[in-house]
Design an enzyme around this catalytic site. Structure first.
Site, PDB file in Angstrom:
ATOM      1  N   GLN A  28      42.785  -3.152   4.683  1.00 50.07           N
ATOM      2  CA  GLN A  28      42.577  -4.057   3.559  1.00 50.07           C
ATOM      3  C   GLN A  28      41.697  -5.262   3.920  1.00 50.07           C
ATOM      4  O   GLN A  28      41.533  -6.163   3.116  1.00 50.07           O
ATOM      5  CB  GLN A  28      43.911  -4.502   2.958  1.00 50.07           C
ATOM      6  CG  GLN A  28      44.760  -5.403   3.819  1.00 50.07           C
ATOM      7  CD  GLN A  28      46.134  -5.618   3.209  1.00 50.07           C
ATOM      8  OE1 GLN A  28      46.981  -4.725   3.227  1.00 50.07           O
ATOM      9  NE2 GLN A  28      46.379  -6.800   2.662  1.00 50.07           N
ATOM     10  N   HIS A  32      58.082 -15.303   1.888  1.00 49.33           N
ATOM     11  CA  HIS A  32      58.674 -14.019   2.290  1.00 49.33           C
ATOM     12  C   HIS A  32      60.205 -14.110   2.277  1.00 49.33           C
ATOM     13  O   HIS A  32      60.898 -13.172   1.887  1.00 49.33           O
ATOM     14  CB  HIS A  32      58.244 -13.639   3.713  1.00 49.33           C
ATOM     15  CG  HIS A  32      56.768 -13.453   3.895  1.00 49.33           C
ATOM     16  ND1 HIS A  32      56.029 -14.200   4.771  1.00 49.33           N
ATOM     17  CD2 HIS A  32      55.905 -12.586   3.312  1.00 49.33           C
ATOM     18  CE1 HIS A  32      54.767 -13.793   4.743  1.00 49.33           C
ATOM     19  NE2 HIS A  32      54.663 -12.821   3.858  1.00 49.33           N
TER      20      HIS A  32
HETATM   21  O1  PAF Z   1      50.713  -9.012   0.512  1.00 52.83           O
HETATM   22  C1  PAF Z   1      50.631  -8.569   1.675  1.00 52.83           C
HETATM   23  O2  PAF Z   1      51.095  -9.188   2.643  1.00 52.83           O
HETATM   24  C2  PAF Z   1      49.934  -7.245   1.925  1.00 52.83           C
HETATM   25  O3  PAF Z   1      48.856  -7.072   1.064  1.00 52.83           O
HETATM   26  C3  PAF Z   1      50.893  -6.038   1.862  1.00 52.83           C
HETATM   27  C4  PAF Z   1      51.493  -5.872   0.488  1.00 52.83           C
HETATM   28  C5  PAF Z   1      51.995  -6.215   2.900  1.00 52.83           C
HETATM   29  C6  PAF Z   1      50.132  -4.758   2.199  1.00 52.83           C
HETATM   30  O4  PAF Z   1      49.579  -4.805   3.462  1.00 52.83           O
END
Ligand code: PAF
Length: 284
Positions: A61, A37
């Site tokens: 998700q 990140h």
């Molecule tokens: O890659 C991730 O951490 C997640 O899939 C995202 C893009 C933040 C969407 O919730």
């Protein structure tokens, strides 16, 4: 750095920046901020006047038997790290800010979402694209930054941006790895000491496939078999898929060409890990 929890306040801030001619770079995350990140944030800082990082564990998700409840959450540590990186806004909404009780609409990610990750995680990409579209509307980014480790996610977000003509540039950033090659992931925290010691096998298997390609092997099945065999030697590891595909079609090509991808997903104990290599691109 300011922390904004309200979606309306975030959108107001983003629109004010836009009115002042300031471009926003968005780094969407689910928190548990790691060096992967951080590399997205550094790139966003270089390319935009303002940087927003969202920290939101998106319930849509996760499948019913997945790790939503146990997903690593470390907000205070994340906040300190992001502050140090010089982020302008940390957008940290609660679930009802993104999905109020009246929320109804969902993005249909189309047929690509049924392959690879989607086969084992039905509904996953509908959840990802729905939240990403919403984050785009709320934060109004000129550019949005995604890691290449989640390559199918990256390709689906790009497709959504094209299909809906969203005025956002999707920037794919190289996978950041531990010194032993393991791709950085928030889920690495789940691994036991033995599993962690075994986990670099993913990168080693991909590296050897990449070397085989460089030495002239271009049959997708042969490269996939090589990876499966190598991973098959790791105790406690089950391969979900090891598949070559072309970035344009997500289909297995007849012959591997530069830019094609070999993606893998495994369960190491109960932890799902993914990784990939792009052939001929020196991006491991
Ligand atoms: O890659 C991730 O951490 C997640 O899939 C995202 C893009 C933040 C969407 O919730």
């Amino acid at each position: 750095m300011i922390v904004i929890e309200s979606a309306a306040a975030m959108q107001q801030q983003a629109l004010a920046w836009r009115a002042a001619g300031e471009e926003v770079g968005l780094v969407p995350t689910m928190g548990a901020i790691h060096a992967g990140h951080q590399s997205l944030v550094s790139r966003a800082k270089r390319e935009n006047q303002r940087v927003v990082v969202s920290v939101f564990v998106n319930p849509k998700q996760f499948g019913p038997h997945e790790d939503l409840a146990s997903y690593p959450r470390s907000f205070e540590r994340d906040r300190a790290r992001l502050e140090q990186l010089g982020v302008d806004v940390l957008f940290h909404p609660q679930v009802d800010q993104i999905y109020p009780p009246s929320f109804r609409t969902q993005v249909d990610p189309g047929p690509w979402a049924e392959r690879l990750e989607g086969r084992s995680r039905p509904g996953h990409f509908a959840g990802v694209l729905t939240v990403v579209l919403k984050l785009f509307e709320v934060t109004q980014p000129k550019r949005a930054y995604f890691g290449q480790k989640d390559i199918q996610q990256l390709l689906l977000v790009r497709q959504m941006v094209r299909d809906f003509m969203l005025p956002v540039r999707v920037v794919g950033c190289p996978t950041v790895r531990e010194p032993d090659g393991l791709a950085m992931s928030s889920r690495n925290a789940y691994l036991t000491a033995e599993q962690r010691a075994a986990a670099p096998a993913l990168h080693q298997a991909l590296t050897s496939a990449s070397e085989a390609y460089r030495s002239g092997v271009t049959h997708p099945e042969q490269l996939e078999r090589q990876v499966r065999e190598r991973l098959g030697q790791v105790p406690d590891l089950a391969v979900d898929y090891a598949q070559v595909f072309s970035e344009d079609t997500l289909e297995r090509p007849q012959q591997v060409r530069p830019g094609d991808v070999l993606a893998i997903a495994v369960k190491l104990g109960s932890t799902r890990l993914i990784d990939n290599v792009v052939f001929g691109a020196d991006r491991l």
